[in-house]
Design a protein around this motif. Structure first.
Motif, short mmCIF file in Angstrom:
data_model
loop_
_atom_site.label_atom_id
_atom_site.label_comp_id
_atom_site.label_asym_id
_atom_site.label_seq_id
_atom_site.Cartn_x
_atom_site.Cartn_y
_atom_site.Cartn_z
N ARG A 154 12.89 -19.70 -1.09
CA ARG A 154 13.20 -18.36 -0.60
C ARG A 154 12.91 -18.31 0.90
O ARG A 154 12.21 -19.16 1.44
CB ARG A 154 12.38 -17.31 -1.35
N ARG A 155 13.44 -17.30 1.56
CA ARG A 155 13.25 -17.20 3.00
C ARG A 155 12.92 -15.77 3.38
O ARG A 155 13.19 -14.82 2.64
CB ARG A 155 14.52 -17.66 3.75
N ILE A 156 12.31 -15.63 4.54
CA ILE A 156 12.01 -14.32 5.09
C ILE A 156 12.19 -14.39 6.60
O ILE A 156 11.66 -15.29 7.26
CB ILE A 156 10.58 -13.86 4.69
N ASP A 157 13.01 -13.50 7.13
CA ASP A 157 13.25 -13.43 8.56
C ASP A 157 13.79 -12.03 8.86
O ASP A 157 13.82 -11.17 7.99
CB ASP A 157 14.24 -14.52 9.01
N VAL A 173 3.76 -11.98 -5.67
CA VAL A 173 3.62 -11.78 -4.22
C VAL A 173 4.81 -10.97 -3.71
O VAL A 173 5.96 -11.28 -4.03
CB VAL A 173 3.55 -13.12 -3.45
N ASN A 174 4.51 -9.95 -2.92
CA ASN A 174 5.56 -9.26 -2.17
C ASN A 174 5.19 -9.33 -0.70
O ASN A 174 4.03 -9.07 -0.33
CB ASN A 174 5.68 -7.79 -2.61
N ALA A 175 6.15 -9.71 0.14
CA ALA A 175 5.91 -9.78 1.58
C ALA A 175 7.00 -9.02 2.31
O ALA A 175 8.16 -9.05 1.90
CB ALA A 175 5.86 -11.24 2.04
N ILE A 176 6.61 -8.35 3.38
CA ILE A 176 7.57 -7.60 4.19
C ILE A 176 7.11 -7.70 5.65
O ILE A 176 5.92 -7.62 5.94
CB ILE A 176 7.68 -6.13 3.71
N ILE A 177 8.06 -7.95 6.55
CA ILE A 177 7.71 -8.24 7.94
C ILE A 177 8.41 -7.27 8.88
O ILE A 177 9.34 -6.56 8.48
CB ILE A 177 8.08 -9.70 8.30
N PRO A 178 7.98 -7.22 10.16
CA PRO A 178 8.70 -6.41 11.15
C PRO A 178 10.14 -6.89 11.28
O PRO A 178 10.43 -8.06 10.99
CB PRO A 178 7.91 -6.66 12.44
N GLY A 184 2.89 -4.68 11.10
CA GLY A 184 2.87 -6.14 11.18
C GLY A 184 3.18 -6.72 9.82
O GLY A 184 3.38 -6.01 8.83
N PRO A 185 3.23 -8.06 9.70
CA PRO A 185 3.54 -8.70 8.41
C PRO A 185 2.57 -8.24 7.33
O PRO A 185 1.35 -8.23 7.53
CB PRO A 185 3.36 -10.19 8.71
N THR A 186 3.11 -7.85 6.19
CA THR A 186 2.32 -7.27 5.11
C THR A 186 2.51 -8.09 3.84
O THR A 186 3.64 -8.41 3.48
CB THR A 186 2.74 -5.81 4.87
N ILE A 187 1.39 -8.42 3.20
CA ILE A 187 1.42 -9.21 1.96
C ILE A 187 0.70 -8.41 0.88
O ILE A 187 -0.39 -7.88 1.10
CB ILE A 187 0.72 -10.57 2.12
N THR A 188 1.30 -8.34 -0.30
CA THR A 188 0.64 -7.75 -1.46
C THR A 188 0.67 -8.77 -2.59
O THR A 188 1.74 -9.21 -2.98
CB THR A 188 1.34 -6.45 -1.91
N ILE A 189 -0.51 -9.13 -3.08
CA ILE A 189 -0.61 -10.14 -4.15
C ILE A 189 -1.23 -9.50 -5.37
O ILE A 189 -2.37 -9.00 -5.31
CB ILE A 189 -1.45 -11.35 -3.70
N ARG A 190 -0.49 -9.46 -6.46
CA ARG A 190 -1.02 -9.00 -7.76
C ARG A 190 -1.46 -10.24 -8.52
O ARG A 190 -0.62 -11.03 -8.96
CB ARG A 190 0.06 -8.24 -8.51
N LYS A 191 -2.77 -10.41 -8.66
CA LYS A 191 -3.29 -11.62 -9.29
C LYS A 191 -3.17 -11.55 -10.81
O LYS A 191 -3.27 -10.48 -11.40
CB LYS A 191 -4.76 -11.83 -8.91
N PHE A 192 -2.97 -12.72 -11.41
CA PHE A 192 -2.97 -12.83 -12.86
C PHE A 192 -3.99 -13.87 -13.26
O PHE A 192 -4.10 -14.92 -12.64
CB PHE A 192 -1.58 -13.20 -13.38
N SER A 193 -4.70 -13.55 -14.30
CA SER A 193 -5.78 -14.43 -14.75
C SER A 193 -5.23 -15.76 -15.23
O SER A 193 -4.17 -15.82 -15.85
CB SER A 193 -6.56 -13.75 -15.88
#
Length: 462
Positions: A154-157, A173-178, A184-193
């Motif tokens: 996957r790519r992000i730009d 993982v969800n990531a969103i950038i300027p 600024g670059p934002t990362i959200t990680i929902r962890k799984f056991s």
């Protein structure tokens, strides 16, 4: 991208920042750049047949050993404690995800939120906490995002500033950038056991009662179609995992998700994952495409991680045409809202269907709605088990089989309440019996409450 290429890319970014004279909060900035360079040189010296890769456990130990040797050789004046810290940071940068690697290892952390370089929040025990962790700058956060998404193709730009991905352990993982993300670059990680929660764990946490668990097990084994409804972070995916554990091991299961995160333990599982468009904007594979394709794969059950658009129509049609026992989740605040959302999502499929025809599809397909809610204290509760009875006129009729009655909060701010049966026996009881599933006679008794003083368990909470 190989380990060596990633290291060189990261070193180039650091060198540019140093050249530009950017302010550095880390007093060991220059030392880390020099150590990075030395590590690259050490790896380049290795013969081709001995090249190392960060994903292999045996190579990770080699990387750790190389870092320690370089530190001993290049930083004799630094104290032992600082060397240990530097070695850990360098190792996390090379093998892990930089500053947030320690959070990923922490079993108490269920979610990680990076809001730009200077803000990192976590969720612990259902509550948000700000951490002292910082990234050097936005470029550092971008480097970590690239490290996550590159192995998945996957790519992000700027042309595609948002991406959904997953970590090797299944964490979402969800990531969103300027320019879309202004902080600024934002990362959200929902962890799984690593060891997924079981239904017994959820009973112990007070998410549902023993009677509700027995009832749900019967519903899954009797091949009822179930929708798990709830808000963001209410535990829908975790609960879907637990429900799927009741599926017999001799059935063929097809799972369909945006980012594969379900952890099914059955032997015959085929996992499908959506694909975003390529750089030319082509080649996207949507959930709707996968749902339609799954019908040709001889599934006994179809599990869709979440319906949020036109795929709802295909899912309902599958449930109505012989694929009983299918499971899915959706965002809604109540069982009635879930039915309204399904109606809206079917309209999103672009089919010019009359409202009554859509409601007939929903009423004929869905047997049970499980409503999951996140309470004020951060705990997750199953608040409704609601049967879908059918259509009367133009209205879909439902009835609650089990509900959660909140009784207030205790001295520590924790929510108190009781799970109760409403006393109504579900209409599909005969279907349960026909499937050979026998439930205790008193399971639907409204007097068998589960809460702070459950008489069935000696007055103790489970």
């Amino acid at each position: 991208m190989s380990l060596l290429e990633r290291l060189k890319q990261h070193e180039a970014v650091e060198a540019e920042e140093k050249e530009a004279g950017k302010s550095k909060k880390d007093p060991y900035w220059d030392i880390k750049i020099r150590l990075h360079q030395k590590l690259i040189e050490e790896i380049e010296k290795l013969p081709e047949e001995n090249k190392i890769e960060a994903t292999r456990a045996e190579d990770q130990e080699k990387i750790r050993s190389m870092i320690n040797q370089i530190l001993e050789r290049e930083t004799p004046a630094i104290s032992r404690m600082e060397k240990v810290r530097l070695a850990a940071e360098l190792y996390d940068e090379v093998v892990g995800l930089g500053p947030i690697t320690a959070l990923l290892r922490d079993p108490q952390v269920s979610e990680i939120m990076v809001n730009g370089a200077d803000q990192v929040y976590v969720e612990k025990n259902g509550r948000l906490e700000k951490t002292a962790i910082r990234f050097r700058d936005d470029e550092h956060v971008l480097h970590i995002i690239e490290k996550i998404v590159a192995p998945l193709g996957r790519r992000i730009d700027e042309s595609m500033p948002m991406v959904d991905a997953r970590l090797p352990d299944g964490s979402r993982v969800n990531a969103i950038i300027p320019p879309v993300a202004l902080n600024g670059p934002t990362i959200t990680i929902r962890k799984f056991s690593q060891d997924p929660f079981t239904i017994e764990d959820l009973i112990r946490f007070g998410s549902l009662s023993v009677e509700m668990a027995k009832f749900l097990e019967a519903c899954v084994k009797a091949r009822l179609n179930i929708v798990v409804s709830g808000g963001t972070g209410s535990g829908k995916t975790t609960f879907l995992n637990c429900l799927s554990s009741f599926i017999p091991p001799d059935e063929r299961i097809i799972t369909i998700e945006d980012a594969a995160e379900l952890q099914l333990r059955q032997p015959h599982v085929v996992s499908l994952e959506t694909r975003p468009p390529n750089i030319e904007g082509r080649g996207a594979i949507s959930i709707r495409d996968l749902v339609r394709n799954s019908l040709r794969m001889r599934p006994n059950r179809i599990i869709v991680g979440e319906v949020r658009g036109g795929e709802a129509l295909d899912m309902l049609q599958a449930m109505n045409t012989g694929h009983d026992g299918s499971l899915t989740t959706g965002h809604a605040n109540s069982p009635r809202d879930m039915l309204a959302r399904l109606e809206t999502m079917v309209l999103m499929a672009g089919m010019d269907l009359p409202v009554r025809a859509i409601r007939e599809q929903i009423a004929g397909a869905i047997d049970l709605i499980v409503q999951q809610s996140r309470m004020r204290d951060g705990s997750r509760k199953v608040t409704h088990l609601t049967e879908v009875l059918g259509l009367e006129g133009d209205t879909i009729v439902t009835q609650d089989i089990f509900v959660y009655e909140q009784e207030g909060v205790d001295d520590y701010g924790r929510v108190k309440g009781v799970h109760r049966a409403t006393g109504i026996r579900p209409k599909f009881s005969d279907q349960l019996k026909g499937a050979g599933v026998v439930l205790p006679e008193n399971i639907f008794s409204p007097f068998m409450g589960f809460g702070s003083a459950n008489p069935r368990f000696g007055g103790k909470n489970l």
